[in-house]
Scaffold this motif. Structure first.
Motif, PDB file in Angstrom:
ATOM      1  N   ALA A   1       0.829  -1.204   0.000  1.00 37.71           N
ATOM      2  CA  ALA A   1       0.000   0.000   0.000  1.00 37.71           C
ATOM      3  C   ALA A   1       0.862   1.252   0.000  1.00 37.71           C
ATOM      4  O   ALA A   1       0.580   2.228  -0.702  1.00 37.71           O
ATOM      5  CB  ALA A   1      -0.937  -0.005   1.211  1.00 37.71           C
ATOM      6  N   VAL A   2       1.938   1.212   0.779  1.00 34.46           N
ATOM      7  CA  VAL A   2       2.845   2.362   0.821  1.00 34.46           C
ATOM      8  C   VAL A   2       3.507   2.568  -0.531  1.00 34.46           C
ATOM      9  O   VAL A   2       3.617   3.692  -1.027  1.00 34.46           O
ATOM     10  CB  VAL A   2       3.899   2.173   1.930  1.00 34.46           C
ATOM     11  N   LEU A   3       3.954   1.471  -1.148  1.00 37.84           N
ATOM     12  CA  LEU A   3       4.590   1.575  -2.457  1.00 37.84           C
ATOM     13  C   LEU A   3       3.648   2.198  -3.472  1.00 37.84           C
ATOM     14  O   LEU A   3       4.016   3.102  -4.215  1.00 37.84           O
ATOM     15  CB  LEU A   3       5.022   0.182  -2.938  1.00 37.84           C
ATOM     16  N   GLU A   4       2.405   1.726  -3.486  1.00 34.25           N
ATOM     17  CA  GLU A   4       1.452   2.195  -4.482  1.00 34.25           C
ATOM     18  C   GLU A   4       1.003   3.627  -4.230  1.00 34.25           C
ATOM     19  O   GLU A   4       0.865   4.421  -5.151  1.00 34.25           O
ATOM     20  CB  GLU A   4       0.233   1.268  -4.506  1.00 34.25           C
ATOM     21  N   ARG A   5       0.785   3.968  -2.966  1.00 38.89           N
ATOM     22  CA  ARG A   5       0.167   5.251  -2.645  1.00 38.89           C
ATOM     23  C   ARG A   5       1.177   6.359  -2.372  1.00 38.89           C
ATOM     24  O   ARG A   5       0.852   7.526  -2.458  1.00 38.89           O
ATOM     25  CB  ARG A   5      -0.767   5.107  -1.439  1.00 38.89           C
ATOM     26  N   VAL A   6       2.373   6.009  -1.970  1.00 42.52           N
ATOM     27  CA  VAL A   6       3.366   7.027  -1.649  1.00 42.52           C
ATOM     28  C   VAL A   6       4.414   7.133  -2.746  1.00 42.52           C
ATOM     29  O   VAL A   6       4.512   8.144  -3.431  1.00 42.52           O
ATOM     30  CB  VAL A   6       4.041   6.723  -0.290  1.00 42.52           C
ATOM     31  N   PHE A   7       5.182   6.062  -2.915  1.00 47.26           N
ATOM     32  CA  PHE A   7       6.289   6.117  -3.864  1.00 47.26           C
ATOM     33  C   PHE A   7       5.801   6.349  -5.289  1.00 47.26           C
ATOM     34  O   PHE A   7       6.248   7.280  -5.964  1.00 47.26           O
ATOM     35  CB  PHE A   7       7.094   4.825  -3.762  1.00 47.26           C
ATOM     36  N   LEU A   8       4.886   5.497  -5.766  1.00 53.72           N
ATOM     37  CA  LEU A   8       4.416   5.649  -7.140  1.00 53.72           C
ATOM     38  C   LEU A   8       3.653   6.947  -7.335  1.00 53.72           C
ATOM     39  O   LEU A   8       3.732   7.578  -8.401  1.00 53.72           O
ATOM     40  CB  LEU A   8       3.549   4.446  -7.529  1.00 53.72           C
ATOM     41  N   HIS A   9       2.900   7.371  -6.313  1.00 48.01           N
ATOM     42  CA  HIS A   9       2.166   8.633  -6.410  1.00 48.01           C
ATOM     43  C   HIS A   9       3.131   9.811  -6.558  1.00 48.01           C
ATOM     44  O   HIS A   9       2.969  10.665  -7.436  1.00 48.01           O
ATOM     45  CB  HIS A   9       1.287   8.814  -5.173  1.00 48.01           C
ATOM     46  N   ASP A  10       4.148   9.860  -5.690  1.00 44.94           N
ATOM     47  CA  ASP A  10       5.112  10.957  -5.756  1.00 44.94           C
ATOM     48  C   ASP A  10       5.910  10.916  -7.056  1.00 44.94           C
ATOM     49  O   ASP A  10       6.194  11.956  -7.655  1.00 44.94           O
ATOM     50  CB  ASP A  10       6.068  10.882  -4.565  1.00 44.94           C
ATOM     51  N   LEU A  11       6.259   9.712  -7.483  1.00 47.57           N
ATOM     52  CA  LEU A  11       7.008   9.591  -8.724  1.00 47.57           C
ATOM     53  C   LEU A  11       6.166  10.034  -9.916  1.00 47.57           C
ATOM     54  O   LEU A  11       6.654  10.711 -10.826  1.00 47.57           O
ATOM     55  CB  LEU A  11       7.466   8.136  -8.916  1.00 47.57           C
ATOM     56  N   ALA A  12       4.893   9.673  -9.892  1.00 49.67           N
ATOM     57  CA  ALA A  12       3.992  10.084 -10.979  1.00 49.67           C
ATOM     58  C   ALA A  12       3.862  11.601 -11.042  1.00 49.67           C
ATOM     59  O   ALA A  12       3.792  12.195 -12.133  1.00 49.67           O
ATOM     60  CB  ALA A  12       2.626   9.437 -10.794  1.00 49.67           C
TER      61      ALA A  12
ATOM     62  N   SER B   1       6.157  13.781 -10.199  1.00 51.46           N
ATOM     63  CA  SER B   1       7.389  14.313 -10.784  1.00 51.46           C
ATOM     64  C   SER B   1       7.435  14.082 -12.283  1.00 51.46           C
ATOM     65  O   SER B   1       7.836  14.958 -13.062  1.00 51.46           O
ATOM     66  CB  SER B   1       8.612  13.667 -10.114  1.00 51.46           C
ATOM     67  N   VAL B   2       7.008  12.891 -12.722  1.00 56.53           N
ATOM     68  CA  VAL B   2       6.981  12.594 -14.161  1.00 56.53           C
ATOM     69  C   VAL B   2       6.027  13.541 -14.879  1.00 56.53           C
ATOM     70  O   VAL B   2       6.318  14.051 -15.973  1.00 56.53           O
ATOM     71  CB  VAL B   2       6.574  11.128 -14.396  1.00 56.53           C
ATOM     72  N   GLY B   3       4.874  13.805 -14.246  1.00 52.37           N
ATOM     73  CA  GLY B   3       3.917  14.736 -14.846  1.00 52.37           C
ATOM     74  C   GLY B   3       4.497  16.128 -15.008  1.00 52.37           C
ATOM     75  O   GLY B   3       4.250  16.802 -16.020  1.00 52.37           O
ATOM     76  N   SER B   4       5.265  16.550 -14.027  1.00 53.98           N
ATOM     77  CA  SER B   4       5.892  17.869 -14.121  1.00 53.98           C
ATOM     78  C   SER B   4       6.924  17.917 -15.240  1.00 53.98           C
ATOM     79  O   SER B   4       7.025  18.909 -15.973  1.00 53.98           O
ATOM     80  CB  SER B   4       6.548  18.219 -12.779  1.00 53.98           C
ATOM     81  N   VAL B   5       7.698  16.848 -15.387  1.00 53.50           N
ATOM     82  CA  VAL B   5       8.684  16.782 -16.476  1.00 53.50           C
ATOM     83  C   VAL B   5       7.988  16.875 -17.823  1.00 53.50           C
ATOM     84  O   VAL B   5       8.416  17.619 -18.721  1.00 53.50           O
ATOM     85  CB  VAL B   5       9.510  15.485 -16.377  1.00 53.50           C
TER      86      VAL B   5
ATOM     87  N   GLN C   1      14.549  23.338 -14.980  1.00 50.56           N
ATOM     88  CA  GLN C   1      13.435  22.713 -14.260  1.00 50.56           C
ATOM     89  C   GLN C   1      13.408  21.207 -14.494  1.00 50.56           C
ATOM     90  O   GLN C   1      13.175  20.421 -13.565  1.00 50.56           O
ATOM     91  CB  GLN C   1      12.105  23.332 -14.703  1.00 50.56           C
ATOM     92  N   ILE C   2      13.648  20.797 -15.716  1.00 49.52           N
ATOM     93  CA  ILE C   2      13.624  19.357 -16.026  1.00 49.52           C
ATOM     94  C   ILE C   2      14.747  18.631 -15.297  1.00 49.52           C
ATOM     95  O   ILE C   2      14.565  17.532 -14.772  1.00 49.52           O
ATOM     96  CB  ILE C   2      13.717  19.142 -17.550  1.00 49.52           C
ATOM     97  N   VAL C   3      15.931  19.247 -15.260  1.00 51.29           N
ATOM     98  CA  VAL C   3      17.048  18.635 -14.531  1.00 51.29           C
ATOM     99  C   VAL C   3      16.716  18.515 -13.049  1.00 51.29           C
ATOM    100  O   VAL C   3      16.964  17.481 -12.410  1.00 51.29           O
ATOM    101  CB  VAL C   3      18.335  19.452 -14.737  1.00 51.29           C
ATOM    102  N   ALA C   4      16.136  19.576 -12.475  1.00 55.54           N
ATOM    103  CA  ALA C   4      15.789  19.548 -11.051  1.00 55.54           C
ATOM    104  C   ALA C   4      14.762  18.457 -10.757  1.00 55.54           C
ATOM    105  O   ALA C   4      14.862  17.737  -9.756  1.00 55.54           O
ATOM    106  CB  ALA C   4      15.251  20.909 -10.612  1.00 55.54           C
ATOM    107  N   LEU C   5      13.773  18.318 -11.643  1.00 55.13           N
ATOM    108  CA  LEU C   5      12.752  17.283 -11.451  1.00 55.13           C
ATOM    109  C   LEU C   5      13.347  15.890 -11.613  1.00 55.13           C
ATOM    110  O   LEU C   5      12.977  14.955 -10.905  1.00 55.13           O
ATOM    111  CB  LEU C   5      11.602  17.497 -12.441  1.00 55.13           C
ATOM    112  N   GLY C   6      14.263  15.749 -12.565  1.00 55.65           N
ATOM    113  CA  GLY C   6      14.922  14.456 -12.738  1.00 55.65           C
ATOM    114  C   GLY C   6      15.731  14.072 -11.508  1.00 55.65           C
ATOM    115  O   GLY C   6      15.739  12.910 -11.084  1.00 55.65           O
ATOM    116  N   GLN C   7      16.395  15.052 -10.909  1.00 60.72           N
ATOM    117  CA  GLN C   7      17.153  14.794  -9.692  1.00 60.72           C
ATOM    118  C   GLN C   7      16.232  14.402  -8.545  1.00 60.72           C
ATOM    119  O   GLN C   7      16.560  13.533  -7.728  1.00 60.72           O
ATOM    120  CB  GLN C   7      17.975  16.027  -9.324  1.00 60.72           C
TER     121      GLN C   7
END
Length: 428
Positions: free
Chosen positions: A209-220, A222-226, A246-252
């Protein structure tokens, strides 16, 4: 059957009660770690007629032996211990263990049930709050929010089947975590009211649940911002230099999230490799603050105070940045527009102490569970920040992690590290 004790084990039970504390292995919720479990005599001697929740009273050794012997010969109990799925304990009306199935014994690394007869569930698994409580398991302030104690007490008072969830902090440092679905039911054996208590380990379910709701959510996010910056760049709506920055910062940021999640998984499995290097407190704080600026869009101010002593010390840069970053992010999320989050360091006896303060105050209910895995005030499926701080900060960085929260002074999380480095120049 060994797991039920019995008349043949009476002498062993007495010896266990009088003997020294025995080490046991926790195989719950992470790395295999050796701890110390109290004997029944030690648990009983701790009791001082004090409690913040459930009854402090315990049965005498003689009564425990008699009832455990009766339970051991009851065919209903024998059948339950063989067929019930999950970890099963039979408890008396003082919440003391009279019998346990082999699955529970295997979980706590116990080879002889006589070692735990007369203890309470929290004593058996080495719950950190059982040791902190004035009279042991069930009597501490944190026990008022423990799903296990709540289910047992409710079942004993109402004679109904009750259920719930329990988040446990285990081990000497409280860094081992376990999450259980618990169920408690009344049981009468030889005219005595007892309790059947079942625990089912749901730690893996919570991790998913943590993986799906926290990690993947936060990663998604960042990807959306890129993608958003890429689209603006494609239509020449922004300057290429600004978009690239901005893209470099988001990638980091995405790379940090991936490394951070991988580090937490490795830490729980006991596989994390620590790489110390010379560091300086001022540079560490600057790096961490730079990595989280803009999280609140500028409506919360981050004030960094330089410490008087910028002496070098040794620590794993990535892990320390992860701990401090989580402290700072939590402080920002707990703040309101216009608040000031203060960050600073102090010189300790053996190394620096880093501190992060926000104006909010942690409630009594929250403060007793704040370092427990999956406990959160941010919504279902959240809850790794404070747990990760303690796990990484204490078990792998060798420091101490804690907090204080008082009206008028706000909430301050801190990590105190160990020996200073002898390096002449610890600048990053």
């Amino acid at each position: 059957m060994q797991e039920m004790g019995g008349a043949a084990g009476r002498e062993g039970l007495r010896q266990s009660a009088a003997g020294a504390r025995r080490p046991f292995i926790s195989r719950v919720g992470g790395a295999i770690v050796q701890h110390k479990r109290p004997t029944r005599r030690e648990a009983r001697l701790v009791a001082r007629a004090q409690t913040h929740f459930a009854s402090w009273e315990r049965a005498s050794d003689a009564d425990v032996v008699v009832v455990a012997d009766s339970v051991a010969h009851d065919p209903t109990v024998r059948a339950m211990l063989d067929i019930v799925e999950g970890d099963l304990l039979i408890l008396d009306d003082h919440r003391q263990v009279l019998a346990a199935n082999q699955r529970f014994l295997d979980r706590i690394g116990c080879t002889d049930v006589n070692e735990i007869i007369g203890l309470r569930p929290g004593d058996c698994v080495n719950c950190v709050h059982a040791r902190e409580a004035p009279s042991g398991c069930g009597t501490g302030r944190a026990c008022r929010n423990c799903g296990a104690v709540l289910a047992i007490v409710a079942s004993q008072r109402s004679a109904w089947v009750t259920s719930g969830e329990c988040l446990m902090a285990l081990g000497e440092d409280g860094c081992d975590a376990a999450e259980f679905r618990v169920r408690s039911a009344p049981l009468t054996i030889a005219g005595r009211p007892l309790t059947a208590f079942v625990l089912q380990d749901i730690s893996a379910e919570k991790r998913r649940a943590v993986l799906e709701r926290v990690f993947l959510h936060d990663l998604a996010n960042s990807v959306g911002s890129v993608l958003g910056w890429g689209e603006l760049l494609a239509i020449d709506d922004v300057g290429s230099h600004d978009a690239a920055r901005q893209i470099v910062a988001l990638g980091q940021r995405m790379a940090r999230e991936i490394r951070g999640h991988a580090a937490l998984v490795a830490a729980e499995n006991g596989e994390l490799v620590v790489t110390p290097e010379p560091l300086r407190p001022r540079a560490v704080l600057s790096e961490v603050v730079a990595g989280v600026r803009g999280v609140r869009g500028g409506d919360v101010t981050i004030a960094v105070a330089d410490g008087a002593d910028d002496a070098p010390f040794e620590a794993d840069r990535e892990l320390l940045a992860r701990v401090l970053g989580n402290m700072l992010l939590n402080a920002l999320e707990a703040s309101h527009p216009g608040d000031v989050v203060r960050v600073w360091y102090e010189a300790g006896d053996d190394g620096p102490m880093f501190l992060v303060n926000n104006p909010g105050v942690v409630s009594e209910r929250v403060r007793h569970q704040i370092f427990t895995r999956s406990f959160t005030t941010k919504g279902r499926g959240r809850g790794l920040g404070t747990y990760g701080m303690k796990l990484l900060g204490e078990r792998y960085l060798g420091g101490r992690v804690g907090f204080r929260s008082e009206p008028g002074q706000g909430t301050t999380f801190w990590i105190a590290l160990g020996k200073r480095s002898d390096a002449a120049d610890g600048s990053p």
